[in-house]
Design an enzyme around this catalytic site. Sequence first.
Site, mmCIF file in Angstrom:
data_model
loop_
_atom_site.group_PDB
_atom_site.id
_atom_site.type_symbol
_atom_site.label_atom_id
_atom_site.label_comp_id
_atom_site.label_asym_id
_atom_site.label_seq_id
_atom_site.Cartn_x
_atom_site.Cartn_y
_atom_site.Cartn_z
ATOM 1 N N LYS A 168 8.420 0.852 5.262
ATOM 2 C CA LYS A 168 7.259 1.634 4.873
ATOM 3 C C LYS A 168 5.976 1.021 5.422
ATOM 4 C CE LYS A 168 4.923 0.216 1.885
ATOM 5 N NZ LYS A 168 3.598 -0.506 1.747
ATOM 6 N N THR A 169 5.143 1.798 6.056
ATOM 7 C CA THR A 169 3.742 1.470 6.316
ATOM 8 C C THR A 169 3.132 2.563 7.173
ATOM 9 O OG1 THR A 169 2.146 -0.018 7.365
ATOM 10 C CG2 THR A 169 4.355 -0.037 8.281
ATOM 11 N N TYR A 199 -7.895 5.846 2.901
ATOM 12 C CA TYR A 199 -7.216 6.272 1.677
ATOM 13 C C TYR A 199 -6.909 7.771 1.676
ATOM 14 C CZ TYR A 199 -8.361 1.624 0.056
ATOM 15 O OH TYR A 199 -8.447 0.262 -0.050
ATOM 16 N N GLU A 200 -7.613 8.526 2.523
ATOM 17 C CA GLU A 200 -7.361 9.971 2.579
ATOM 18 C C GLU A 200 -5.928 10.290 3.003
ATOM 19 O OE1 GLU A 200 -11.717 9.269 3.654
ATOM 20 O OE2 GLU A 200 -9.775 8.340 4.042
ATOM 21 N N GLY A 227 0.806 -1.217 0.000
ATOM 22 C CA GLY A 227 0.000 0.000 0.000
ATOM 23 C C GLY A 227 0.836 1.263 0.000
ATOM 24 N N ARG A 252 -3.115 7.977 2.692
ATOM 25 C CA ARG A 252 -2.043 7.140 2.141
ATOM 26 C C ARG A 252 -1.182 7.855 1.107
ATOM 27 N NH1 ARG A 252 -3.423 1.119 0.694
ATOM 28 N NH2 ARG A 252 -4.215 2.083 -1.211
ATOM 29 N N TYR A 291 -24.843 14.717 17.123
ATOM 30 C CA TYR A 291 -24.167 13.597 16.452
ATOM 31 C C TYR A 291 -22.978 13.036 17.237
ATOM 32 C CZ TYR A 291 -26.810 14.996 12.303
ATOM 33 O OH TYR A 291 -27.810 15.324 11.445
ATOM 34 N N ARG A 324 1.099 -5.898 -4.946
ATOM 35 C CA ARG A 324 1.152 -6.770 -3.769
ATOM 36 C C ARG A 324 1.594 -8.199 -4.104
ATOM 37 N NH1 ARG A 324 -0.934 -4.351 0.691
ATOM 38 N NH2 ARG A 324 -2.247 -2.502 0.389
ATOM 39 N N ASP A 349 6.197 -4.883 6.492
ATOM 40 C CA ASP A 349 6.821 -6.048 7.094
ATOM 41 C C ASP A 349 6.842 -7.242 6.150
ATOM 42 O OD1 ASP A 349 4.066 -6.153 7.264
ATOM 43 O OD2 ASP A 349 4.010 -7.060 9.236
ATOM 44 N N ASP A 350 5.743 -7.486 5.443
ATOM 45 C CA ASP A 350 5.728 -8.617 4.517
ATOM 46 C C ASP A 350 6.670 -8.387 3.331
ATOM 47 O OD1 ASP A 350 3.911 -10.387 5.820
ATOM 48 O OD2 ASP A 350 2.273 -9.084 5.232
ATOM 49 N N MET A 396 -7.424 3.416 9.763
ATOM 50 C CA MET A 396 -6.576 2.345 9.254
ATOM 51 C C MET A 396 -5.643 1.810 10.340
ATOM 52 S SD MET A 396 -5.310 2.739 5.345
ATOM 53 C CE MET A 396 -6.347 2.100 4.027
ATOM 54 N N ASP A 448 0.641 2.168 8.930
ATOM 55 C CA ASP A 448 0.086 1.537 10.129
ATOM 56 C C ASP A 448 0.987 1.697 11.348
ATOM 57 O OD1 ASP A 448 -1.955 0.761 8.500
ATOM 58 O OD2 ASP A 448 -1.553 -1.383 8.605
#
Length: 551
Positions: free
Chosen positions: A200-201, A422-423, A79, A425, A241, A143, A173-174, A248, A203
Amino acid sequence: MQKSPLQIARQSYKPKMPIALNGHVRLVEGAATQSVADQKEIKELFPNTYGLPVITMEPAQSSAAQSASINVGVILSGGQAPGGHNVIAGLFDGLKALNPANKLYGFLGGPSGLIEGKYQELTADIIDDYRNTGGFDIIGSGRTKLEETWQFDNGIEVCKKLGIKAVVIIGGDDSNTNACVLAEYYLQKKCGIQVIGCPKTIDGDLKNEMIETSFGFDTACKVYSELIGNIQRDANSAKKYWHFIRLMGRSASHIALECALQSQPNICLISEEVEAKNMTLNDIVEQIVEVIVDRANAGLNFGTILIPEGLIEFIPAMRILIQELNDMLANNEEFVALEGDDAKREYVKSMLTPASCELYRSLPKGIARQLTLDRDPHGNVMVSQIETEKLLIEMVGKRLAQLKANGTFKGKFSALNHFFGYEGRCAIPSNFDADYCYSIGVTATHLIAAGKTGYMSLVRNLTKPAAEWIAGGVPITMMMNMEKRNGKMKPVIQKALVDLNGAPFLYLKNHRAEWADANTSYIYPGPVQYYGPTEVCDQPTRTLKLEHNAK
């Protein structure tokens, strides 16, 4: 390509770097290393790259003669994350500084570009168009997993054709696990191709004692925090509200925690805490309901709740259910052949253990269906497709209706759901990520020049000014352990979860009550800033500051 004024201005930004990278560099090797766990198994799988030393780069007084020219390939994997283009820019500039004849090739569409021989030479004109920009569109990402011998062999042939002596894989990591597997294979085959990884990530779960943070995390959290702050300001203005905001972070709650530290919402759920306390879905609902009722009693029928994307997998009973589903649905042609959701639902119920079947029956049909959708490449449930925020809204609403019926709850409950993913990334990288990524790229060139392979490019000491950052390299095997993937034990880089004894979580824990009460504690971070005082524009995340006790 048409560009906004901000894009044009950002291209002229000159990233800051560690002092060691601003001139001649020498590499200093430390002691031998071992994997974080499963040492025997990892050593057997990686006999050529196991036990390598950590490398630190220091300024050198003079340089050796100009090195022979080399060609390098680069891959963007997985990603998108803000700053990827700057890693490539740093790699390009670093190579050209070593020898102007050096060439950089970008493999198109991720790892498949290496396998299929799809590439583009990256020239100064191309690189200059992408400096300090978000996204991975310079060469695209993908990927595809590099795990089959034929893939490795295809890569060798492609590299031979282009004269490539080193491949840099920019990924999580992968992807970096794949880089380590590739490095080991190329050493076994003695084909003379080095492999270097870059962390990179967004997360934030690719971190350890050496990797302080993965790139993209800083920018993404600042973007999400701006959006959360905007919503909180709207809620505080309209006085209505409850906003349930899923963020993510499939395997860890780092993004939710960092965004909470930046924006101070009324509630922030932390998956790791849920697991540690053995909480059920009903426990989580009661925790949320308690805050909503207390605020309603103070006349406040609004608020914000942050929810980690992977929350549902950390609820112990749900985790057992999901593991059963993962094992059941792995390469299950019988299930795939069934037509209609009802038939699939009945099949699943017939195969589950009694406890998991009861839990599965209790879930709304929409959520139950999402748990049985297509799996990810590792055979796991695709957590991003599970709309946990909607599940919680439905369950909280039902519980509040019960309380209203018995007179315990006299407020109003209207909820809106959001998913921020996605906003963030592909946002234009913050100054921190622009600097960090460029330094990672330059560092990678020095690892290549020194003939290293099986390493991840390393830049640390990140709470200090960029000039004081420390560049180097860490053996990828040092971060690895064995985990079950697709029903088999495989070597992977160990994910870093939120440390419940760490300073960032303890700060949240110590302040969550005051953030939930009737006094407005919201912070409105505003947009990512690029130009202005250092205390606004060049700061690392709150997480890093708290972890390193930096003010």
